[in-house]
Design an enzyme around this catalytic site. Structure first.
Site, short mmCIF file in Angstrom:
data_model
loop_
_atom_site.label_atom_id
_atom_site.label_comp_id
_atom_site.label_asym_id
_atom_site.label_seq_id
_atom_site.Cartn_x
_atom_site.Cartn_y
_atom_site.Cartn_z
N ARG A 178 0.64 -1.17 -0.25
CA ARG A 178 0.06 -0.07 -0.01
C ARG A 178 0.83 1.44 0.00
O ARG A 178 1.87 1.17 0.50
CB ARG A 178 -0.97 -0.18 1.32
N LYS A 323 -8.44 -2.48 1.37
CA LYS A 323 -8.30 -1.30 2.60
C LYS A 323 -9.07 -0.17 2.04
O LYS A 323 -9.60 0.55 3.17
CB LYS A 323 -6.85 -1.04 2.60
N HIS A 342 -10.92 -3.90 12.80
CA HIS A 342 -9.71 -4.42 11.88
C HIS A 342 -9.45 -5.89 12.85
O HIS A 342 -8.35 -5.68 13.69
CB HIS A 342 -8.65 -3.48 11.96
N SER A 360 -0.88 -6.15 10.15
CA SER A 360 -0.44 -7.16 9.35
C SER A 360 1.00 -7.86 10.07
O SER A 360 1.73 -7.02 10.31
CB SER A 360 -0.20 -6.72 7.87
N THR A 365 -4.21 -13.45 11.03
CA THR A 365 -4.91 -14.27 9.99
C THR A 365 -4.47 -15.90 10.25
O THR A 365 -5.40 -16.83 10.50
CB THR A 365 -4.22 -14.13 8.67
N ASP A 379 -10.07 -10.70 9.01
CA ASP A 379 -9.34 -9.42 8.85
C ASP A 379 -10.44 -8.15 9.38
O ASP A 379 -9.85 -7.29 9.84
CB ASP A 379 -8.83 -9.09 7.47
N ARG A 444 1.46 -12.55 -1.42
CA ARG A 444 -0.18 -12.71 -0.82
C ARG A 444 -0.98 -13.91 -1.72
O ARG A 444 -0.65 -13.95 -2.63
CB ARG A 444 -0.71 -11.14 -0.76
#
Length: 660
Positions: A178, A323, A342, A360, A365, A379, A444
């Site tokens: 990001r 996001k 979140h 993250s 996860t 998430d 990912r």
């Protein structure tokens, strides 16, 4: 030779054929020609007709009622026309006030493209200022299936390959994470007094005019393409609070990613989808104009909450869409008195629900994906009066160093339909090497949530029993687990301490201590204390217990200590779920005043007290005080924000921080 078919085949003894071989002679029968009649001939005159026979038409989706109850039900053709008009309106240029002429289907299949004379388009009015894009069709590839999107990606997008597991490997271009510094939110009458602005806020402002400049740029680019991908999908499994989203993108990779990550509508829901509540215009690699006001690079991710639109320019990283929509939910849901979170969420066989907060790389996860429990989501969630609901329809798991032994559920979810971002694979066998970091560490996998065998569908659950705050402590001084009071839960929720793990954002090469309000400051829209007050209220009302779990370092800070073993963390989480940890003996730590258990089954007792694992006790105390100071400095920005009708709760939260 023996006779076959409608004639008799014999070897010609009259003379040799080519290369000295005997000639083959076919004798016709009187009633017909000689042919192979072992199977019925295909019902096609050309190869194109044969190919068209291969693809069966999809069955009608919503039955059309023509009875007394629905005398004015639209025809299938009328529904399709209305759908295209809605898409055209979404793609309308604001300067020309018209949408493009849209038609469904792949432009590569000429037979699916109608001639101009057969198209009526209510949104298109010829003007003197006509453009090239107004003279052409924009082909709409609407809610394609994974198989269709595979074909599009492999045929037209470089870097797209089918891996040995069946997953689609893709590349996100120059951006592999990001770009939070390039995200902007329109500051107007809608957001001025509602959103969190100023020091510490992730909301960097832009004006309405600049947004429209970028919107026009993205829409013009998308309209100039031969084809665009349209996804009409949902957010939030709670049917009472569902949001309709439309994603317009230029790449099959983006369309498949969002197909997996949003909630997939049934054919009936799609037929009656109507106007979306929110629209994303993803122009991907097409950059913004750096000379545009508020732009700091060729990348821009822009949110306009009044128009309910999002524009993406100059980045192909698919996580920006996911996001971006999460930020939207952080605004829309609290307006309905629903807490957006979140967090991961799972449920035990007895119905006990646990929330997992964490950024993250903290294990959110991994720990919420537990084969002994039902997965609600990994998430993003909402906590309403009805309980907890997943916002998404899929999971977005980190793949670096993934192994079947450590994370079998995630490993097995990587199959046909899954998007693998930026992974490296063997050029011949197509087997993925998950330890390889040549492209990025932030590899990912995006897959539908039903790929996890124990996912609960629909993804809703009752009120949580445990609220688990995960921190990846790079300083190595926080205990592996602590039981929190309500005030401590609020303090650590607002603080959101963790380590920024390598690869999550651009420019980060190793873990760094960071604070992220509500364990997701990059995505929250309101002041953190507003979310904290809602969480406190819901925990108190439903009797939830707060826990702080360190998945980071032990025996020293990053570089000298070692990461706490995942197996130990799982044992700790199991003890929380079972309720046995509530009955353990506790002692309080210095500085942070955390209640830590003296023993947990399956976990070495010495690691439960961090100081025991440090060879240098003086260095431990210095590091502990340093981290305490960092917490205090970070919390200064929240001290003057009143929670509730008086300052009582605010004072309690501040007192729950480190004392030294």
């Amino acid at each position: 030779m023996a006779a076959t078919g409608s004639g008799r085949v014999t070897l010609n003894k009259g003379g040799p054929g080519r290369n000295g071989l005997p000639k083959i002679h076919t004798e016709k029968r009187a009633e017909g020609i000689c042919h192979d009649d072992s199977t019925t001939p295909v019902k096609a005159q050309t190869i194109d007709e044969l190919h068209s026979l291969q693809r069966k038409k999809s069955a009608p989706t919503t039955p059309i009622n023509v009875g007394d109850q629905a005398p004015f039900a639209p025809s299938e053709e009328e529904r399709s026309k209305q759908q295209l008009q809605s898409i055209s309106a979404s793609l309308a240029s604001l300067t020309r006030e018209t949408g493009p002429k849209v038609v469904r289907g792949d432009p590569a299949r000429q037979s699916e493209t109608p001639r101009v004379s057969h198209v009526s388009h209510p949104h298109f009015t010829p003007t003197i200022d006509v453009s090239d894009s107004a003279l052409k069709f924009t082909h709409v590839l609407y809610n394609l299936s994974p198989g269709e999107l595979y074909e599009q990606a492999i045929k037209y997008e470089k870097g797209s390959f089918i891996t040995s597991s069946g997953a689609l490997a893709t590349l996100s271009g120059a951006k592999t994470g990001r770009s939070p510094k390039d995200k902007r939110v329109v500051r107007d009458e809608t957001t001025e007094d509602v959103l969190w602005w100023g020091k510490g806020s992730p909301n960097m402002e832009m004006d309405e005019h600049t947004f429209m400049v970028n919107r026009e740029r993205a829409v013009d680019y998308l309209n100039s393409l031969e084809k665009v991908f349209i996804n009409d999908q949902f957010l939030n499994w709670d049917p009472q609070n569902r949001i309709k989203v439309r994603i317009v993108s230029a790449r099959a990779y983006h369309s498949l990613f969002m197909h997996n990550m949003c909630i997939r509508p049934t054919p009936e829901e799609l037929e009656n989808f109507g106007t979306p509540d929110f629209t994303i215009y993803n122009a991907g690699q097409f950059p913004c104009n750096r000379y545009t006001h508020y732009m700091t690079s060729s990348t821009s991710i822009d949110l306009n909450l009044h128009r309910r639109e999002m524009v993406i320019l100059g980045t192909q990283y698919a996580g920006e869409m996911k996001k971006g929509l999460f930020s939207v939910m952080h605004y829309l849901m609290p307006m309905r008195q629903i807490l957006s979170l979140h967090s991961g969420c799972n449920m035990g066989k007895d119905g006990d629900v646990a929330l997992f907060f964490g950024l993250s790389g903290t294990g959110k996860t991994t720990l919420s994906t537990d084969h002994n429990r039902y997965l609600i989501g990994d998430d993003e969630h909402c906590w309403s009066d009805n309980g907890v609901s997943n916002i998404e329809g899929g999971c977005y798991a980190k793949c670096i160093d993934l192994s079947k032994e450590k994370e079998p559920d995630i490993w097995n979810a990587i199959r046909f339909g899954t998007v693998l971002e930026n992974v490296v694979f063997d050029e011949h066998t197509r087997e993925v090497d998950y330890s390889e970091k040549s492209v990025t560490e932030n590899t990912r996998a995006a897959y539908p949530i039903e790929y996890i065998p124990n996912a609960k569908i629909p993804c809703v659950a009752s009120h949580p029993k445990n609220v688990i705050l995960l921190a990846c402590d790079a300083f190595g001084v926080l205990p592996p687990v602590s039981k929190l009071s309500l005030a401590q839960t609020m303090y650590h929720f607002i603080s959101g301490y963790t380590a920024l793990v390598a690869g999550t954002e651009e420019g980060v090469k190793e873990p760094q201590a960071t604070f992220s309000a509500c364990f997701g400051a990059a995505f929250i829209m309101l002041h953190p204390t507003k979310y904290a007050a809602m969480l406190a209220s819901k925990m108190q009302k439903h009797g939830a217990t707060g826990w702080l779990v360190n998945t980071g370092w032990s025996g020293g800070r990053y570089g000298s200590g070692s990461r706490i073993k995942l197996a130990y963390t799982r044992k700790i989480i199991d003890a929380i779920h079972s309720g046995s940890l509530l009955n353990a003996n506790y002692k309080k730590t210095e500085v942070f005043g955390l209640e830590t258990p003296t023993e947990i089954e399956g976990v070495p007792s010495e690691i439960l007290e961090p100081m025991n694992t440090w060879p240098d006790k003086k260095a431990y105390k210095e590091t502990l005080l340093k981290l305490g100071g960092l917490f205090k400095n970070n919390f200064e920005v929240f001290v003057n924000h009143k929670i509730g009708k008086d300052d009582k709760l605010t004072d309690e939260i501040i007192a729950a921080g480190p004392v030294f």
